[in-house]
Design an enzyme around this catalytic site. Structure first.
Site, PDB file in Angstrom:
ATOM      1  CE  LYS A   1      -7.500  -0.217   6.725  1.00  0.00           C
ATOM      2  NZ  LYS A   1      -7.973   0.129   5.157  1.00  0.00           N
TER       3      LYS A   1
ATOM      4  CG  ASP B   1       0.838  -2.180   6.491  1.00  0.00           C
ATOM      5  OD1 ASP B   1       0.182  -2.044   7.264  1.00  0.00           O
ATOM      6  OD2 ASP B   1       0.646  -1.633   5.279  1.00  0.00           O
TER       7      ASP B   1
ATOM      8  CB  CYS C   1      -3.614   3.465  -1.354  1.00  0.00           C
ATOM      9  SG  CYS C   1      -4.790   4.621  -1.282  1.00  0.00           S
TER      10      CYS C   1
ATOM     11  CG  HIS D   1      -1.913   1.067   1.507  1.00  0.00           C
ATOM     12  ND1 HIS D   1      -1.665   2.239   1.889  1.00  0.00           N
ATOM     13  CD2 HIS D   1      -3.264   0.856   1.399  1.00  0.00           C
ATOM     14  CE1 HIS D   1      -2.706   2.776   1.984  1.00  0.00           C
ATOM     15  NE2 HIS D   1      -3.764   2.071   1.496  1.00  0.00           N
TER      16      HIS D   1
ATOM     17  CD  GLN E   1      -6.678  -4.461   4.089  1.00  0.00           C
ATOM     18  OE1 GLN E   1      -7.753  -5.255   4.706  1.00  0.00           O
ATOM     19  NE2 GLN E   1      -6.954  -3.250   3.863  1.00  0.00           N
TER      20      GLN E   1
HETATM   21  N1  PMP Z   1      -1.515  -0.571   4.610  1.00  0.00           N
HETATM   22  C1  PMP Z   1      -2.643  -1.501   4.313  1.00  0.00           C
HETATM   23  C2  PMP Z   1      -2.181  -2.832   3.703  1.00  0.00           C
HETATM   24  C3  PMP Z   1      -3.973  -0.877   4.081  1.00  0.00           C
HETATM   25  O1  PMP Z   1      -4.744  -1.492   3.664  1.00  0.00           O
HETATM   26  C4  PMP Z   1      -4.202   0.357   4.617  1.00  0.00           C
HETATM   27  C5  PMP Z   1      -5.626   1.001   4.402  1.00  0.00           C
HETATM   28  N2  PMP Z   1      -6.258   0.923   3.117  1.00  0.00           N
HETATM   29  C6  PMP Z   1      -3.097   1.058   5.131  1.00  0.00           C
HETATM   30  C7  PMP Z   1      -1.725   0.506   5.248  1.00  0.00           C
HETATM   31  C8  PMP Z   1      -3.180   2.517   5.775  1.00  0.00           C
HETATM   32  O2  PMP Z   1      -4.101   2.488   6.703  1.00  0.00           O
HETATM   33  P1  PMP Z   1      -4.829   3.897   7.348  1.00  0.00           P
HETATM   34  O3  PMP Z   1      -5.404   4.415   5.923  1.00  0.00           O
HETATM   35  O4  PMP Z   1      -5.935   3.414   8.193  1.00  0.00           O
HETATM   36  O5  PMP Z   1      -3.637   4.632   7.905  1.00  0.00           O
END
Ligand code: PMP
Length: 408
Positions: free
Chosen positions: A223, A197, A361, A121, A200
């Protein structure tokens, strides 16, 4: 088996109608809906116990502080961390990753290297890329053909002795459950630190950061049914000690003089300003909700749903699933032959189906599949097979509608 009908009563939003049709919410990888017990916890905190934390010695402040510190213990136990000092509350996964990358700015040098995967991401990509730009270190990317990391390429990169490997636990695009056991072992053998990270993965993997030997781990509360704006950075104590605080201010200091200041001990040195204590307290309630349902029961049910979704989507003509990971959790992304994902998602919305469209993203990951956007369906434990059937039917109807327009 989970009592799904009963569970759905905890989420009144699931009874919403969109243009007169029942909502089918299948965008849980973006954010999960919040159960009544979490809302009630927030409400009762504000009604009965609210005051700024670590600031006063009066009763309300002590109650508020206690609830915040209890939340830290709940998170410690949920993650299997060794101590509560290793749990830093942040604003979310993105904030956690930036805190770590920025905090390492004086530790990384020109001949160093940081490694990520192609499936990251942007939040686990850009902070590390910028850190390399700033320090002159090399930024290496592990290719992930068909949604799996190329382990031979990874080993080759590791032979150059990188300082840090940053990798997602589960891809938000392909649902790939990364082979983190092996990746962590190999990273450590090469002398690298591993940053996981868990944005997910937290929803799907029974994570024990200490037993799994992760050096850093992060996730976002929203999440897993907590409110937005609260997240966690876990780090082994000696590594958290190494991070330079990016934010300075109240709460993170020992003594302050006109010339200098000393830092408070962990975790407070990384929590400048008034933290999102109501968010942390509500997150702890969400964790208790998960524990009541059982992490394994949730994972088993969600795995069944996502496998069912892959099977049903694969039967739709003109639909192509992105990636075929060995282990998949939580999401399935796809493209349609005849329609842009944005067009499809807006028609699906009119049919009551809420799924994500766009770049997710994860532009470098999309590039690997030769597309610029995709649709993504991500079920949670409050969804049903019937909803997946409805979503697939709606996708077919959307395709029919589009082909009739094209013919006209
Ligand atoms: N890493 C991953 C794999 C994600 O799916 C996300 C959220 N879509 C993020 C990081 C970032 O999370 P947040 O927008 O809650 O900071």
């Amino acid at each position: 088996m989970l009592p799904v009908a009963k569970i759905r009563e905890d989420f009144p939003i699931l009874s919403t109608k969109i243009d007169g049709r029942p909502l089918i919410y299948l965008d849980n990888a973006a954010t999960m809906q919040v159960p009544l017990c979490v809302l009630e916890r927030l409400r009762s905190h504000y009604l009965h116990d609210n005051a700024n934390i670590h600031r006063g010695i009066y009763t309300l402040s002590e109650r508020s502080t206690q609830a915040y510190e209890d939340a830290r213990i709940t998170v410690r136990d949920f993650l299997g961390a060794d101590s509560k000092e290793e749990i830093v509350f942040t604003q979310g996964a993105t904030d956690s990753i930036n805190m770590a990358a920025d905090g390492l700015r004086e530790t990384l040098h020109i001949n160093d290297m940081i490694v990520i995967t192609e499936l990251e991401h942007h939040s686990n990509f850009l902070p590390w890329q910028r850190l390399c730009h700033r320090t002159g270190a090399t930024f290496a990317i592990i290719p992930c053909p068909d949604g799996m990391p190329d382990m031979e390429a990874y080993k080759k990169i590791l032979s150059q002795n990188p300082k840090l490997v940053a990798v997602t636990q589960v891809s938000n695009l392909t649902g790939t459950v990364m082979p983190l056991g092996e990746m962590t072992r190999l990273a450590h053998e090469a002398g690298a630190v591993i940053f996981v990270d868990g944005a997910q993965g937290i929803r799907h993997c029974d994570t024990h950061v200490s037993a799994e030997d992760y050096d850093f781990y992060c996730f976002s509360g929203h999440k897993i049914m907590g409110p937005a704006g609260i997240g966690v950075l876990y780090g082994k104590r000696r590594l958290l000690e190494m991070l330079k605080p990016s934010r300075l201010g109240g709460g993170m200091v020992g003594t302050v003089t006109g010339q200098d200041f000393t830092e408070a001990p962990l975790p407070y040195r990384l929590e400048a300003g008034t933290p999102n204590y109501p968010g942390a307290i509500a997150l702890a309630e969400a964790i208790r909700y998960i524990d009541r349902l059982g992490r394994k029961a949730i994972a088993d049910y969600e795995n069944m749903l996502v496998d069912y979704a892959v099977e049903k989507l694969s039967e739709v003509a003109g639909l192509h699933v992105l990636g075929h990971p060995v282990n998949r959790a939580g999401v399935v992304s796809f493209v349609l032959d005849t329609m842009h994902p944005y067009d499809a998602a807006s028609i699906l919305d009119k049919l009551g189906v809420a799924i994500r469209s766009g770049t997710h993203c994860a532009q470098p990951a999309l590039q690997r599949f030769g597309v610029t956007a995709a649709l993504r369906l991500s079920p949670a434990f409050y969804n049903t097979r019937a909803e997946i059937d409805e979503a697939c039917l709606a996708i077919r109807q959307t395709q029919d509608l589009m082909s009739r327009w094209i013919k006209k």
